[in-house]
Design a protein around this motif. Structure first.
Motif, PDB file in Angstrom:
ATOM      1  N   ALA A   1       0.854  -1.188   0.000  1.00  0.00           N
ATOM      2  CA  ALA A   1       0.000   0.000   0.000  1.00  0.00           C
ATOM      3  C   ALA A   1       0.893   1.242   0.000  1.00  0.00           C
ATOM      4  O   ALA A   1       1.753   1.373  -0.854  1.00  0.00           O
ATOM      5  N   ASP A   2       0.733   2.113   0.976  1.00  0.00           N
ATOM      6  CA  ASP A   2       1.547   3.333   1.030  1.00  0.00           C
ATOM      7  C   ASP A   2       2.553   3.283   2.178  1.00  0.00           C
ATOM      8  O   ASP A   2       2.932   4.301   2.732  1.00  0.00           O
TER       9      ASP A   2
ATOM     10  N   ASN B   1      15.253   9.619   1.580  1.00  0.00           N
ATOM     11  CA  ASN B   1      16.335   8.863   0.932  1.00  0.00           C
ATOM     12  C   ASN B   1      16.498   9.156  -0.558  1.00  0.00           C
ATOM     13  O   ASN B   1      17.261   8.483  -1.236  1.00  0.00           O
ATOM     14  N   ARG B   2      15.764  10.167  -1.049  1.00  0.00           N
ATOM     15  CA  ARG B   2      15.816  10.564  -2.461  1.00  0.00           C
ATOM     16  C   ARG B   2      15.496   9.406  -3.411  1.00  0.00           C
ATOM     17  O   ARG B   2      16.103   9.257  -4.476  1.00  0.00           O
TER      18      ARG B   2
ATOM     19  N   PRO C   1       5.597   5.633   6.543  1.00  0.00           N
ATOM     20  CA  PRO C   1       4.968   6.147   5.327  1.00  0.00           C
ATOM     21  C   PRO C   1       5.937   6.118   4.144  1.00  0.00           C
ATOM     22  O   PRO C   1       7.088   6.557   4.248  1.00  0.00           O
ATOM     23  N   LYS C   2       5.463   5.605   3.028  1.00  0.00           N
ATOM     24  CA  LYS C   2       6.281   5.513   1.820  1.00  0.00           C
ATOM     25  C   LYS C   2       6.770   6.898   1.391  1.00  0.00           C
ATOM     26  O   LYS C   2       7.939   7.068   1.048  1.00  0.00           O
ATOM     27  N   PHE C   3       5.887   7.883   1.421  1.00  0.00           N
ATOM     28  CA  PHE C   3       6.255   9.237   1.003  1.00  0.00           C
ATOM     29  C   PHE C   3       7.443   9.752   1.806  1.00  0.00           C
ATOM     30  O   PHE C   3       8.409  10.267   1.243  1.00  0.00           O
ATOM     31  N   ASP C   4       7.405   9.582   3.124  1.00  0.00           N
ATOM     32  CA  ASP C   4       8.494  10.063   3.983  1.00  0.00           C
ATOM     33  C   ASP C   4       9.801   9.343   3.676  1.00  0.00           C
ATOM     34  O   ASP C   4      10.863   9.967   3.610  1.00  0.00           O
TER      35      ASP C   4
END
Length: 114
Positions: free
Chosen positions: A44-45, A66-67, A58-61
């Motif tokens: 998921a995310d 980590n660029r 969270p994937k976004f964070d």
């Protein structure tokens, strides 16, 4: 006896074993002033990086910190990851041309001409 910590690639076996929805990702991340090969699992995310935490994040964070970009990653379904581990006896990275070194001072996409 010496107790060594599992690599990020080895840690994916545990994370992928526990969640059938998991995708295994091998990628270049930017950490400590250099590009480094790394591995983590996603569902998921969320990201599971057992070298950083026993909890998902969270994937976004994770991507921002980590660029991480899609161009710097190779993705494997859970089943494909298990098959490759069984075939090679190795946890990765599987794409040796793309992951040409453990670390790179230069952006790997520039080195590869991508």
């Amino acid at each position: 006896m010496f107790d060594r910590k599992p690599t990020a690639f080895e840690s994916c076996l545990e994370a992928a074993s526990e969640n059938p929805e998991t995708e295994v990702v091998h990628g270049w991340i930017f950490r400590d002033g250099a590009w480094r090969t790394h591995a983590w699992c996603e569902f998921a995310d969320r990201v599971i990086d057992l070298t950083a935490s026993s909890h998902s994040m969270p994937k976004f964070d994770f991507y921002v910190k980590n660029r991480v970009t899609p161009e710097r990653c190779r993705r494997y379904t859970r089943l494909n990851f298990f098959e490759r581990v069984a075939e090679t006896g190795d946890f990765g990275p599987f794409d040796k041309d793309f992951f040409f070194a453990e670390t790179s001072e230069k952006d790997p996409l520039d080195v590869l001409g991508a």
